[in-house]
Design a protein around this motif. Structure first.
Motif, short mmCIF file in Angstrom:
data_model
loop_
_atom_site.label_atom_id
_atom_site.label_comp_id
_atom_site.label_asym_id
_atom_site.label_seq_id
_atom_site.Cartn_x
_atom_site.Cartn_y
_atom_site.Cartn_z
N ASN A 1 -5.32 -0.73 -6.54
CA ASN A 1 -5.70 0.37 -5.67
C ASN A 1 -5.83 -0.11 -4.23
O ASN A 1 -5.94 -1.31 -3.95
CB ASN A 1 -6.99 1.02 -6.13
CG ASN A 1 -8.17 0.09 -5.99
OD1 ASN A 1 -8.67 -0.13 -4.89
ND2 ASN A 1 -8.60 -0.50 -7.08
N ILE A 2 -5.79 0.83 -3.33
CA ILE A 2 -5.68 0.50 -1.91
C ILE A 2 -6.92 -0.24 -1.40
O ILE A 2 -6.81 -1.17 -0.60
CB ILE A 2 -5.38 1.79 -1.12
CG1 ILE A 2 -3.93 2.21 -1.42
CG2 ILE A 2 -5.59 1.59 0.37
CD1 ILE A 2 -3.46 3.45 -0.73
N LYS A 3 -8.08 0.15 -1.87
CA LYS A 3 -9.31 -0.51 -1.38
C LYS A 3 -9.29 -1.99 -1.73
O LYS A 3 -9.59 -2.84 -0.89
CB LYS A 3 -10.51 0.18 -2.05
CG LYS A 3 -11.81 -0.18 -1.39
CD LYS A 3 -12.80 0.97 -1.56
CE LYS A 3 -14.01 0.42 -2.30
NZ LYS A 3 -14.68 1.30 -3.19
N LYS B 1 0.83 -1.21 0.00
CA LYS B 1 0.00 0.00 0.00
C LYS B 1 0.86 1.25 0.00
O LYS B 1 0.52 2.24 -0.66
CB LYS B 1 -0.96 -0.01 1.20
CG LYS B 1 -2.17 -0.90 0.95
CD LYS B 1 -2.88 -1.32 2.21
CE LYS B 1 -3.43 -0.14 2.99
NZ LYS B 1 -4.14 -0.59 4.20
N ASP C 1 -6.83 -3.89 0.42
CA ASP C 1 -7.34 -4.17 1.76
C ASP C 1 -8.27 -5.38 1.76
O ASP C 1 -8.36 -6.12 2.73
CB ASP C 1 -8.08 -2.94 2.31
CG ASP C 1 -7.11 -1.96 2.96
OD1 ASP C 1 -7.42 -0.75 2.99
OD2 ASP C 1 -6.05 -2.40 3.43
#
Lengths: 511, 744
Positions: A214-216, A179, A219
């Motif tokens: 992407n970060i979402k 991230k 996660d």
């Protein structure tokens, strides 16, 4: 930053050198840069009359489907050992963008017989260099080390192909690392703008996103997702072992069979991108995104996949348009605008981003003056049109072919780079030695061919334009005001000249 | 402000009007997707590798050994240029790399960037070829030419297929010895340098690296000076010319030719090619006072909106020739130079999950450089991560590396050294790097052996002497609203600046002083010219004049006859009535800071009355200042910086040349016929274009010599006029300058 964000930088943003950032700036003994000759995407740089005897690539395949490519080169006591997996961002589920790259990190986190981080530490400890890179089409693992340790490097690569451990705390920590790697893009308007460009250009195909993801989604990526990816793609029949350097094909074969031979063949992995072909673009797309300190204007045209016969001519076209300081776009974009008396753009260029699935040829201009955006966009389309209408001059055609030839010869100098060219060739075309023939193919491209492909593919309907505007000059704050710049227009009143008022200059109007 | 500019841009976009685009964001952007920082992860009690007998072990590294390099020749050319030739015919390629010992460390404070600027200009034009011709020459053979400058040197390199060596032999000496520094290319390079300075504002990493050097070295040391927009603008063409003249001499340089070359004929070819390069004295290297460091200083650079903080911790390093250099390579590798084999990577990335990259390095320079540890992390972890860096630096200073770590470092550095020399150009570059610091080929071949001599004791001693756990500087570039609470909680004092502040303070840029001899010579020329024109008294007494002229003007290939009547009333009233092509009438009038214009509109049908805008007055003022009848009087103003320039012969006639600077910063060259002492031409460059005014056919009017034939041109325009009548101090109706009540 020595160079402005060029397409190479943008493509580097898209394909992340994942495991390891650029080696710590040890301020190497060489203040000079090793020259980077202009050349198209490495897989298409190829064999040449400049050298009388092309190096040979020995190819063989193990019974479990693992392909092996060996190029013997006794120049330095170095060997580059790479494993290329046909597994990239385009194989990711759409809600797990970035997982292929995150998985790549996991390959360093320990196997049944190798502690976490030990693969890299072992290779470092015998004088070698380790890294990995994930892009849209492939993930490749790099080991460049003294030639004596060929067998050991192959052993390590075979070990992690099938013996990876998945440990929850490792995953949690490494997710944070990945991230942070991606988060760098958040803070760069140019990175963000380029990522948006891909989203606009690709409405269905996974090339809409890059390996960073992407970060979402990161996660949301759990151990199960990573295991599933590993099981599907990290199999011998989905991989190529490349060895370049001071070795023999026989030695490589022996080690490959010894360590990879025991791994069973697996089913062919899923190819989600095959169900997500990008439909033909019917109308120009255009978007303006968040401004940056330096503005960047991108104009991309969809092109066929790497195997298509038109790719050679498209590469020649993009070289003529944008490779080298005397290329058409560079000359046009950097020329002085008579109205502002400044260059239209800081820099510009064009590059054919050739991929396994249909990619793009992208023209760009970097600029500081917000008012120049339209001129840059217009210039790019105009130069494309001119090339399509009139074709290249004989000199330009010859120059482009010389550039490709020279680029190929220089690419043979470095074992690691050469291994990457071989791996990339396999990913793009299925044939690891295809790129060796490309100089000859490029040599055959005629002016008429260049015209034809420009007219066919580089059309406004097929264009995606994304504008990252420049913010413009910052308001001076306390610093002494810059020297007043003379008014940028007009012949002013004087006995020798006709009346001023530039835009409405009567003489101009009258004539 | 930014949003307005964007909206305007969207509205101004050509092509089908898009819906106003929402500012693009990536899904997952922003703080809401920042995961909670991982809990301190204890090493798993369950170690899956504990006790296993079948773990893969690494082969032993080889003992450090000298590396093999291709044969080298070295000799000096007649002009003193040191040459090295490295022959390698593995591939048909060759590179020429030329290093001139002139870099940032030699720059004067008021001309930051002149080294870089000059380097970039080398490929932008010579007396024989312009930038395009140079580019075509190298592009055509598929070669590359690059010119860069570093802290210590300027590097000009040319790489080609060996069959094209002739191209390098032709172009490199030409670029080196006869750069022409054309104004249009200067402009482009200046814009690019400006772009790089601006780009830094978008790059927290670059900001951090620049700030930490400034913080460490302070305002009196060259390493503490960081360029900005003002410093880029301050560099003028004359500075580049002077820099090139002073520093680019053979005795200050070295050349390496590496690759597939015929050593038998090469020396002669080099002698011929570089023979044009004349010897010259080598200027002294500027010296700087040693800077001390005590205690610690923290600078917080506020960049609102940053989601990551870039962190630098810095101290002083060592000189390259320091006997502890190889020991330092080793302890630094262990600390932060060895990537996954380094402590910083382990603690900050692997175990801590705080970053993608953490590393340390020290400069390798002639003089003492810096030592910097660096990383970046999400804002919430900024102080915690900095503490990790400090703890590891402190630990290295106190304990040094252990046996295993030292062995591993030596194995990597010594064992991997040979990997760097695959291409002949790599060998060449490394040789230059060594030679610049007074080392030779043996330094390279024996490098692994020197590394091998390091042991735990010497590495520990070096780390303890060089690293100081109590004195350091820290820079953090991030969003202050996230960082200040952390800093305050940690009890750390800091200085806060904005990321838009100049990193080193802007400097009063002194003008390059005028040579008093040139000023004296110029004054003499001007006095004589004033006398020849009619004498100072008469010229100073002029209150105005009226001129009627006819001629033609050519624009875009079209020539149009023109009749002009011009009235000037000093100091600031002027009116021009012009008739073009016998039918189009244009009137322009200026009275002080106001002005109006009567001219046909776009359609050419209607006459339109418009105001002259404030922006146009800059140009008008310049014209006024340049008035040929009065320009000689400007010379006595110190702001005009009157100086002489080399004589020139124009149309077979010798001329004196003087230069004057207008209030808008433009330099005007005035050419005065040596015989008649009259001004026959004026020349100036505005942006990239050059304007030339020519005067002839002087006639006496009330005792003043006035040119009755005038020609002016530039940028594709050309105007020729013959004066029919000239009146000095005519009676002028003030109404002439008043704006008409209605459109005519």
């Amino acid at each position: 930053m020595r160079r402005l964000a060029t397409l190479a930088t943008l493509v580097a943003i898209a394909t992340l050198a994942a495991a390891q950032p650029a080696p710590a700036p040890t301020k190497t003994p060489a203040p000079t840069k090793t020259p980077a000759p202009t050349a198209p995407a490495p897989a298409k740089a190829a064999g040449s009359k400049a050298i009388s005897k092309l190096p040979t690539i020995e190819m063989f395949e193990l019974s479990n489907g693992l392909k092996v490519a060996v190029l013997e080169s006794a120049a330095a006591p170095v060997v580059a050992v790479q494993v290329w997996y046909r597994a990239g961002a385009k194989d990711e589920p759409r809600n797990r963008r970035g997982s292929a790259h995150m998985f790549e990190h996991m390959m360093f986190k320990g196997t049944k017989h190798v502690r976490a981080e030990a693969h890299a530490q072992y290779v470092n400890g015998i004088g070698g260099y380790v890294n990995a890179q994930t892009d849209e089409d492939a993930t490749h693992y790099i080991n460049t080390l003294p030639a004596d340790y060929l067998d050991f490097a192959i052993k390590l690569e075979a070990e992690r192909m099938r013996n990876l451990l998945f440990r929850p705390e490792m995953i949690a920590t490494e997710r944070e690392v990945v991230k942070e790697e991606i988060r760098q893009q958040e803070n760069s308007p140019i990175a963000k703008g380029f990522l948006r460009f891909l989203e606009v250009a690709f409405t269905k195909h996974p090339y809409a996103w890059t390996a960073g993801g992407n970060i979402k989604d990161l996660d949301a990526t759990a151990s199960e997702d990573l295991k599933k990816f590993y099981e599907a793609y990290y199999q011998p029949n989905n991989a190529l072992l490349v060895v370049v350097g001071k070795t023999t094909a026989a030695a490589v074969k022996a080690s490959a069979e010894k360590y990879f031979g025991t791994i069973a063949k697996a089913p062919e992995p899923p190819r989600p991108a095959a169900q997500a072909q990008e439909p033909e673009q019917k109308a120009k797309r255009r978007e303006v995104v968040e401004a940056g300190q330096i503005g960047l204007l991108l104009v991309g045209f969809h092109i066929p996949p790497a195997k298509h016969k038109d790719i050679y001519a498209l590469q020649v076209a993009s070289i003529i348009l944008g490779a080298g300081e005397s290329s058409r776009l560079k000359l046009r974009l950097k020329a002085i605008d008579p109205k502002t008396k400044k260059p239209t753009a800081l820099d510009g260029g064009m590059e054919a981003v050739v991929r396994e699935d249909p990619g793009m040829v992208i023209g760009l201009g970097a600029y500081l003056d917000p008012a120049q955006g339209d001129a840059i966009e217009g210039a790019i389309f105009d130069e494309v049109t001119k090339l399509g209408t009139k074709g290249p001059s004989p000199d330009e055609l010859r120059k482009a072919k010389n550039q490709v030839q020279s680029g190929f010869v220089f690419s043979l100098e470095n074992a690691q780079g050469l291994a990457q060219a071989i791996g990339r060739s396999w990913i793009l075309t299925g044939d690891a030695s295809a790129f060796m023939r490309d100089v000859d193919e490029i040599e055959k491209v005629s002016a008429a061919e260049v015209q034809r492909v420009v007219k066919k593919y580089m059309t406004p309907e097929n264009a995606t334009v994304v504008v990252i505007p420049p913010k413009g000059a910052p308001a001076p704050k306390g610093a002494p005001a810059p020297k007043p710049v003379p008014a940028d227009k007009k012949p002013a009143p004087a006995d020798k000249k006709p009346a001023p008022a530039p835009e409405k200059a009567p003489v101009k109007g009258g004539n | 402000m930014r949003h307005i500019a964007l909206i305007l841009l969207v509205l101004a976009a050509c092509g089908p009007k898009p819906k106003p685009a929402p500012l693009a964001t990536l899904p997952g952007d922003g703080d809401q997707n920042v995961a909670k920082p991982p809990q301190d992860v204890k090493p798993t009690a369950n170690d899956p590798w504990a006790g296993k007998a079948d773990l893969i072990t690494s082969p032993a590294p080889k003992p450090p050994a000298a590396i093999e390099l291709p044969a080298m020749e070295s000799f000096k050319l007649a002009n003193g240029l040191q040459v090295f030739v490295i022959k390698s015919d593995r591939l048909p390629v060759v590179s020429m790399q030329l290093a001139i010992k002139a870099g940032r460390m030699h720059e004067p404070r008021a001309r930051l960037g002149v080294a870089e600027f000059t380097a970039e200009m080398l490929v932008k034009g010579t007396k024989r070829r312009d930038a395009v011709a140079l580019a075509k020459a190298i592009d055509f053979v598929g070669g590359t030419i690059a010119a860069d400058s570093t802290f210590e040197a300027t590097l000009l390199s040319c790489s080609v297929l060996s069959r094209n060596l002739g191209t390098c032999l032709e172009l490199v000496p030409e670029m080196l010895t006869q750069p022409s520094f054309p104004e249009s290319e200067l402009l482009k390079v200046r814009e690019q340098m400006l772009g790089r300075v601006r780009q830094r504002l978008d790059d927290a990493g670059q900001l951090a690296s620049a700030h930490v050097q400034n913080l460490l070295w302070g305002p009196e040391h060259v390493r503490g000076w960081i360029n900005n927009e003002q410093s880029v603008a301050a560099i003028k063409r004359e500075d580049l010319v002077a820099w090139h003249k002073n520093w680019f001499v053979p005795g200050n340089s070295m050349l390496v030719v590496a690759g597939d070359v015929d050593t038998k004929t090469l020396k002669t070819k080099l002698e011929t090619a570089f023979g044009v390069w004349k010897k010259g004295p080598v200027p002294p290297t500027p010296q700087y006072k040693e800077v001390g460091l005590s205690g610690s200083r923290i600078r917080l650079v506020d960049k609102p909106g940053q989601t990551q903080t870039h962190i630098r911790v810095a101290q002083f390093g060592i000189k390259h020739e320091d006997p502890r250099f190889f020991d330092s390579l080793v302890w630094n590798y262990v600390l932060g130079g060895g990537a996954f084999s380094s402590r910083l990577m382990k603690v900050v990335r692997v175990d801590g999950g705080k970053t993608y990259g953490a590393s340390s390095s020290f400069d390798r320079n002639l003089d003492k450089g810096s030592f910097v540890a660096q990383t970046f992390t999400r804002n919430s972890e900024a102080v915690a991560t900095t503490k990790l860096l400090l703890a590891e630096i402190s630990r290295m200073a106190k304990e040094g590396p252990n046996e295993t770590e030292v062995a591993s470092a030596i194995a990597n550095i010594a064992g991997g050294y040979g990997l760097r020399f695959q291409a002949a150009a790599d060998v060449g570059a490394a040789l230059i790097g060594a030679e610049l610091h007074g080392f030779g080929r043996e330094y390279l071949t024996n490098y692994p052996i020197a590394v091998g001599k390091v042991d735990v004791e010497s590495a520990k001693r070096a780390a303890a002497e060089i690293l100081d756990p109590r004195s350091y500087v820290i820079v953090m570039v991030g969003d202050a609203k996230d960082l200040e609470p952390q800093l305050q909680k940690a009890g750390w004092k800091y200085q806060k600046v904005s990321f838009t502040d100049p990193i080193s303070p802007p400097v009063e840029v002194p003008e390059t002083p005028i040579d008093p001899k040139q000023a004296e010579a110029a004054k003499k020329i001007v006095d004589e010219a004033i006398a020849a024109k009619g004498g100072k008294a008469k010229l100073a007494a002029i209150k105005g004049f009226k001129m009627v002229a006819s001629g033609s003007t050519t624009i875009g290939g079209q020539t149009v006859p023109v009749e002009i009547e011009r009235v000037l009333v000093l100091p600031d009233k002027m009116r021009i009535d012009a008739t073009l092509a016998a039918r189009v009438k244009v009137i322009v009038a200026v009275d002080g800071r106001k002005g109006w214009q009567l001219a046909p509109d776009q359609t050419g049908q209607k006459i339109q009355l418009t105001e002259i805008g404030a922006a146009d007055f800059a140009s008008i003022d310049f014209e006024r200042w340049r008035e040929p009848e009065l320009i000689l009087l400007r010379a006595s103003d110190p702001a005009a910086r009157l100086q002489s320039a080399p004589d020139e012969t124009i149309d077979g006639k010798p001329h004196s040349v003087v230069k004057l600077r207008a209030p808008n910063g433009i330099d005007v060259a005035v050419y005065i016929d040596k015989k008649s002492k009259l001004i026959t031409r004026m020349k100036y460059a505005e942006g990239a274009s050059e304007e030339l005014d020519q005067f002839s056919n002087f006639k006496d009017v009330n005792g003043i010599k006035i040119a009755h034939t005038r020609q002016s041109g530039g940028q594709g325009r050309e105007t020729k006029l013959e004066l029919k009548t000239v009146e000095i101090d005519p009676k002028i109706d003030a109404k002439l300058f008043e704006k008409p009540a209605t459109k005519e």
